[in-house]
Design a protein around this motif. Structure first.
Motif, PDB file in Angstrom:
ATOM      1  N   PHE A  70       0.849  -1.199   0.000  1.00 42.60           N
ATOM      2  CA  PHE A  70       0.000   0.000   0.000  1.00 42.60           C
ATOM      3  C   PHE A  70       0.887   1.253   0.000  1.00 42.60           C
ATOM      4  N   THR A  71       1.949   1.183  -0.772  1.00 45.79           N
ATOM      5  CA  THR A  71       2.997   2.204  -0.757  1.00 45.79           C
ATOM      6  C   THR A  71       2.492   3.575  -1.165  1.00 45.79           C
ATOM      7  N   ARG A  72       1.780   3.647  -2.260  1.00 41.04           N
ATOM      8  CA  ARG A  72       1.323   4.953  -2.750  1.00 41.04           C
ATOM      9  C   ARG A  72       0.352   5.593  -1.759  1.00 41.04           C
ATOM     10  N   SER A  73      -0.569   4.816  -1.223  1.00 42.36           N
ATOM     11  CA  SER A  73      -1.526   5.358  -0.250  1.00 42.36           C
ATOM     12  C   SER A  73      -0.816   5.835   1.006  1.00 42.36           C
ATOM     13  N   GLY A  74       0.090   5.022   1.516  1.00 36.49           N
ATOM     14  CA  GLY A  74       0.847   5.403   2.705  1.00 36.49           C
ATOM     15  C   GLY A  74       1.698   6.638   2.474  1.00 36.49           C
ATOM     16  N   ALA A  75       2.310   6.714   1.293  1.00 38.43           N
ATOM     17  CA  ALA A  75       3.166   7.853   0.977  1.00 38.43           C
ATOM     18  C   ALA A  75       2.352   9.136   0.811  1.00 38.43           C
ATOM     19  N   VAL A  76       1.168   9.048   0.214  1.00 37.79           N
ATOM     20  CA  VAL A  76       0.319  10.230   0.066  1.00 37.79           C
ATOM     21  C   VAL A  76      -0.124  10.741   1.445  1.00 37.79           C
ATOM     22  N   LEU A  77      -0.534   9.822   2.316  1.00 38.50           N
ATOM     23  CA  LEU A  77      -0.944  10.227   3.665  1.00 38.50           C
ATOM     24  C   LEU A  77       0.232  10.821   4.433  1.00 38.50           C
ATOM     25  N   ALA A  78       1.397  10.209   4.327  1.00 40.04           N
ATOM     26  CA  ALA A  78       2.588  10.726   5.005  1.00 40.04           C
ATOM     27  C   ALA A  78       2.969  12.107   4.467  1.00 40.04           C
ATOM     28  N   SER A  79       2.932  12.269   3.157  1.00 40.54           N
ATOM     29  CA  SER A  79       3.259  13.560   2.552  1.00 40.54           C
ATOM     30  C   SER A  79       2.285  14.643   3.009  1.00 40.54           C
ATOM     31  N   GLY A  80       1.011  14.312   2.996  1.00 42.45           N
ATOM     32  CA  GLY A  80       0.001  15.279   3.443  1.00 42.45           C
ATOM     33  C   GLY A  80       0.146  15.643   4.905  1.00 42.45           C
ATOM     34  N   SER A  81       0.473  14.664   5.731  1.00 40.82           N
ATOM     35  CA  SER A  81       0.637  14.965   7.156  1.00 40.82           C
ATOM     36  C   SER A  81       1.849  15.869   7.391  1.00 40.82           C
ATOM     37  N   MET A  82       2.874  15.689   6.582  1.00 40.71           N
ATOM     38  CA  MET A  82       4.050  16.549   6.730  1.00 40.71           C
ATOM     39  C   MET A  82       3.797  17.953   6.179  1.00 40.71           C
TER      40      MET A  82
END
Length: 144
Positions: A70-82
């Motif tokens: 679930f790399t893309r989903s996790g990365a989008v959420l991480a990017s948005g949180s940052m």
């Protein structure tokens, strides 16, 4: 050796190291390990907004990105949180990341955006599962 041959492995290592560091950041805040929240040796209080929730996102998304599932989903959420962390926490302290302490939030935001765009790469659980599934499919499955 051509530099293009290194593209896949280097991007995979970038994804894994970024995910690991983000996971460790979340674990330090949630559990007080690795020096604890902001080096205090303590964990953040349970369910306190936004620190506990940010740490949970860091732990879970870091693990997803590290493993390549679930790399893309996790990365989008991480990017948005940052991005949220930068604009809500750091940017009010000053315009530039060097003066407002937001360098880490800005770098993580862009690093995870890069991972979201490029995907998990060949060295990921997603790719391993895909390879296993294609190896198990019969080759004569083509319609006649």
């Amino acid at each position: 050796m051509k530099p293009d041959r290194l593209r896949g492995p280097v991007l995979a290592l970038f994804r894994m190291v970024t995910g690991l560091l983000f996971l460790m950041h979340g674990a330090s805040s949630l559990f007080g390990v690795f020096g604890g929240a902001r080096g205090t040796g303590a964990a953040v209080e349970f369910a306190v907004w936004p620190s506990w929730w940010a740490a949970l996102i860091q732990l879970v998304c870091g693990a997803l990105v590290l493993a390549g599932v679930f790399t893309r989903s996790g990365a989008v959420l991480a990017s948005g949180s940052m991005a949220y962390a930068y604009f809500a926490v750091h940017q009010p302290q000053g315009l530039l990341p060097l003066t407002n302490g937001g360098e880490l939030a800005a770098i993580y935001c862009w690093a995870f955006l890069l991972v979201a765009v490029l995907g998990p790469g060949a060295w990921s659980l997603e790719s391993a599962v895909r390879r296993l599934r294609s190896a198990q499919e019969p080759e004569s499955a083509a319609p006649a």
